[in-house]
Design a protein around this motif. Sequence first.
Motif, short mmCIF file in Angstrom:
data_model
loop_
_atom_site.label_atom_id
_atom_site.label_comp_id
_atom_site.label_asym_id
_atom_site.label_seq_id
_atom_site.Cartn_x
_atom_site.Cartn_y
_atom_site.Cartn_z
N ASP A 175 0.81 -1.22 0.00
CA ASP A 175 0.00 0.00 0.00
C ASP A 175 0.85 1.27 0.00
N ASP A 176 0.49 2.19 -0.86
CA ASP A 176 1.04 3.56 -0.88
C ASP A 176 2.51 3.65 -1.25
N VAL A 177 3.10 2.58 -1.78
CA VAL A 177 4.52 2.63 -2.15
C VAL A 177 4.77 3.71 -3.19
N THR A 178 3.97 3.71 -4.25
CA THR A 178 4.16 4.71 -5.31
C THR A 178 3.93 6.12 -4.77
N LYS A 179 2.94 6.29 -3.93
CA LYS A 179 2.64 7.60 -3.32
C LYS A 179 3.84 8.11 -2.53
N VAL A 180 4.46 7.25 -1.75
CA VAL A 180 5.60 7.64 -0.92
C VAL A 180 6.80 8.00 -1.79
N LEU A 181 7.09 7.18 -2.79
CA LEU A 181 8.23 7.45 -3.66
C LEU A 181 8.03 8.73 -4.45
N GLU A 182 6.81 8.98 -4.88
CA GLU A 182 6.51 10.24 -5.58
C GLU A 182 6.78 11.43 -4.68
N ALA A 183 6.39 11.32 -3.43
CA ALA A 183 6.55 12.44 -2.49
C ALA A 183 8.02 12.69 -2.16
N LEU A 184 8.82 11.64 -2.12
CA LEU A 184 10.22 11.77 -1.72
C LEU A 184 11.15 12.04 -2.90
N ASN A 185 10.71 11.67 -4.09
CA ASN A 185 11.53 11.82 -5.28
C ASN A 185 11.88 13.29 -5.53
N GLY A 186 13.16 13.57 -5.69
CA GLY A 186 13.60 14.94 -5.91
C GLY A 186 14.03 15.64 -4.63
N LYS A 187 13.48 15.22 -3.51
CA LYS A 187 13.86 15.80 -2.21
C LYS A 187 15.02 15.03 -1.59
N TYR A 188 15.07 13.73 -1.89
CA TYR A 188 16.11 12.86 -1.34
C TYR A 188 16.67 11.99 -2.47
N ARG A 189 17.88 11.52 -2.27
CA ARG A 189 18.44 10.51 -3.16
C ARG A 189 17.92 9.17 -2.67
N LEU A 190 17.23 8.43 -3.52
CA LEU A 190 16.59 7.18 -3.13
C LEU A 190 17.35 6.00 -3.72
N ILE A 191 17.60 4.99 -2.89
CA ILE A 191 18.28 3.78 -3.36
C ILE A 191 17.57 2.55 -2.82
N VAL A 192 17.78 1.41 -3.47
CA VAL A 192 17.26 0.12 -3.00
C VAL A 192 18.43 -0.70 -2.50
N LEU A 193 18.29 -1.23 -1.29
CA LEU A 193 19.29 -2.11 -0.70
C LEU A 193 18.57 -3.38 -0.28
#
Length: 233
Positions: free
Chosen positions: A108-126
Amino acid sequence: MEVDFGNIKVIGFDADDTLWVNETYFRDTEEEFANLLEGYETKNKIDQELFKMEIKNLDLYGYGIKGFVLSMIESALDLSNNQVSQKTISGILDLGKKMLTQPVELLDDVTKVLEALNGKYRLIVLTKGDLLDQERKLEKSGLSNYFHHVEVLSDKKEENYQHLLDHLQINVNEFLMIGNSLKSDVLPLLNIGAKAVHVPFHTTWQHEEVKTEEGEYDYLKIGKLSEILEYLP
């Protein structure tokens, strides 16, 4: 728990059971595996022996579906005293192929969260697991474009995280990890000086379970991923 995220510049996400469903498929497959071997042992005994085999083989096979399938085959041979039929071995292989072709079900809400954080933070998958399988899931998830970097680790211990952060030139004081496992996604990060958020999934593999005393560690626990937006500046 009051945790200050004011200096965070990079956010790492675990993949399995944080971004998409994973452990549920392992539990379902264990049920089907027990059904295949019901003529040799009780379900409880089969479950116990399979878990022991998985742990024994971790250093050889690592994490992921392929290692799980090999452990099922070896367990079937042991539990049947090498009497298991070729048909049953074929059935075990089919269980593995079924797992590898499961659709990717986003939480739930994964895309919503990534949209909100994208551009404000550098996002990575570990994440950890089988490289090919994790690449497949990431591609099918439609989430690739949100992440600056994707790393499939052989394990998630302090040294694995520290080596990767150094390699990516990420200041540990500016890094936040988000995941469903206390053992793999939270405690190792806290021990190297990073921040961490625990988002429990309803099912956890025995190997990932760890007991901590309340207040023993300084991390944030949330009920669902979207709650992180309330705490990040």
